[in-house]
Design an enzyme around this catalytic site. Sequence first.
Site, PDB file in Angstrom:
ATOM      1  N   CYS A 113       0.838  -1.204   0.000  1.00  0.00           N
ATOM      2  CA  CYS A 113       0.000   0.000   0.000  1.00  0.00           C
ATOM      3  C   CYS A 113       0.869   1.248   0.000  1.00  0.00           C
ATOM      4  O   CYS A 113       0.635   2.184  -0.764  1.00  0.00           O
ATOM      5  CB  CYS A 113      -0.921  -0.007   1.218  1.00  0.00           C
ATOM      6  SG  CYS A 113      -2.099   1.371   1.260  1.00  0.00           S
ATOM      7  N   CYS A 114       1.899   1.262   0.858  1.00  0.00           N
ATOM      8  CA  CYS A 114       2.813   2.401   0.896  1.00  0.00           C
ATOM      9  C   CYS A 114       3.537   2.560  -0.444  1.00  0.00           C
ATOM     10  O   CYS A 114       3.834   3.673  -0.871  1.00  0.00           O
ATOM     11  CB  CYS A 114       3.844   2.223   2.018  1.00  0.00           C
ATOM     12  SG  CYS A 114       3.191   2.475   3.687  1.00  0.00           S
ATOM     13  N   CYS A 202      -0.766   7.811   7.933  1.00  0.00           N
ATOM     14  CA  CYS A 202      -2.117   7.645   7.402  1.00  0.00           C
ATOM     15  C   CYS A 202      -3.087   7.267   8.518  1.00  0.00           C
ATOM     16  O   CYS A 202      -2.713   6.616   9.500  1.00  0.00           O
ATOM     17  CB  CYS A 202      -2.119   6.561   6.325  1.00  0.00           C
ATOM     18  SG  CYS A 202      -1.262   7.022   4.803  1.00  0.00           S
ATOM     19  N   CYS A 205      -3.396   3.593   9.769  1.00  0.00           N
ATOM     20  CA  CYS A 205      -2.142   2.993  10.240  1.00  0.00           C
ATOM     21  C   CYS A 205      -1.490   3.761  11.381  1.00  0.00           C
ATOM     22  O   CYS A 205      -0.344   3.501  11.740  1.00  0.00           O
ATOM     23  CB  CYS A 205      -1.149   2.885   9.073  1.00  0.00           C
ATOM     24  SG  CYS A 205      -1.789   1.966   7.667  1.00  0.00           S
ATOM     25  N   CYS A 230       8.027   2.971   6.066  1.00  0.00           N
ATOM     26  CA  CYS A 230       7.087   2.818   4.956  1.00  0.00           C
ATOM     27  C   CYS A 230       7.801   2.689   3.624  1.00  0.00           C
ATOM     28  O   CYS A 230       7.192   2.331   2.624  1.00  0.00           O
ATOM     29  CB  CYS A 230       6.125   4.004   4.903  1.00  0.00           C
ATOM     30  SG  CYS A 230       6.956   5.587   4.640  1.00  0.00           S
TER      31      CYS A 230
END
Length: 241
Positions: A113-114, A202, A205, A230
């Site tokens: 995702c990162c 985020c 997270c 990340c």
Amino acid sequence: MNNDLKALNEAFTDKRPKDLVRHALEQHSAIGVSFSGAEDVILVDMAVKLNANVDIFTLDTGRLHPETYEFIEKVRSHYGIKIDIRTPEQQALQTFVREKGLFSFYEDGHQECCGVRKIAPLKAKLATLDAWITGQRRDQSPGTRNDVNLIEIDSAFQGANGELTKYNPLALWTSAQVWEYIKIFDVPFNSLHQQGFVSIGCQPCTRATLPNQHEREGRWWWEGASHKECGLHAGNIISKG
């Protein structure tokens, strides 16, 4: 680390972060200041006072807290500056979300995702620069940032002409020193800090930390401490072998 870099690091060890910011801005015309929407706002304060037209950039992952979006706008207005807000490549993001959903990181880790939301946009930005300034501090993460230098060659990204210089003016500062600066110079700060958030990323997270918890325990808390990067500063992990 080559001898020139070692000598520079030694020379700035006893100087103020602002002195290193000044040096960095003088050395590179294509240089940007990375602003995450957290306490690294003091880099914006230092840089803008040295050069009102300095390149300030931030990453909008699409998953930030409402308070962080409000803060970014507050900083833009407070300093009267333009902030280069970098967003994920739309097709890559759509494909990722269609295939993995919105919360896959709870199941298989945050790296993918990162990669889409942070790393790709950052890589594109840094490819236009010769150097960048970050808010990394050694006290932020005992697992990955203990050895962060004031000045280093970025091992994770390439610049416009290949080699990319990375400046970490706050590397030797503590969180207490950062907040002392914020108070003394009346620097705006993210309201999440008043809600128990120390390290801000985020929304899905990041969570507030309890008394005596290390700030990094509020990030990706479902994963091991050794993985709490990340990818923006992936060299911190890569360099450890």
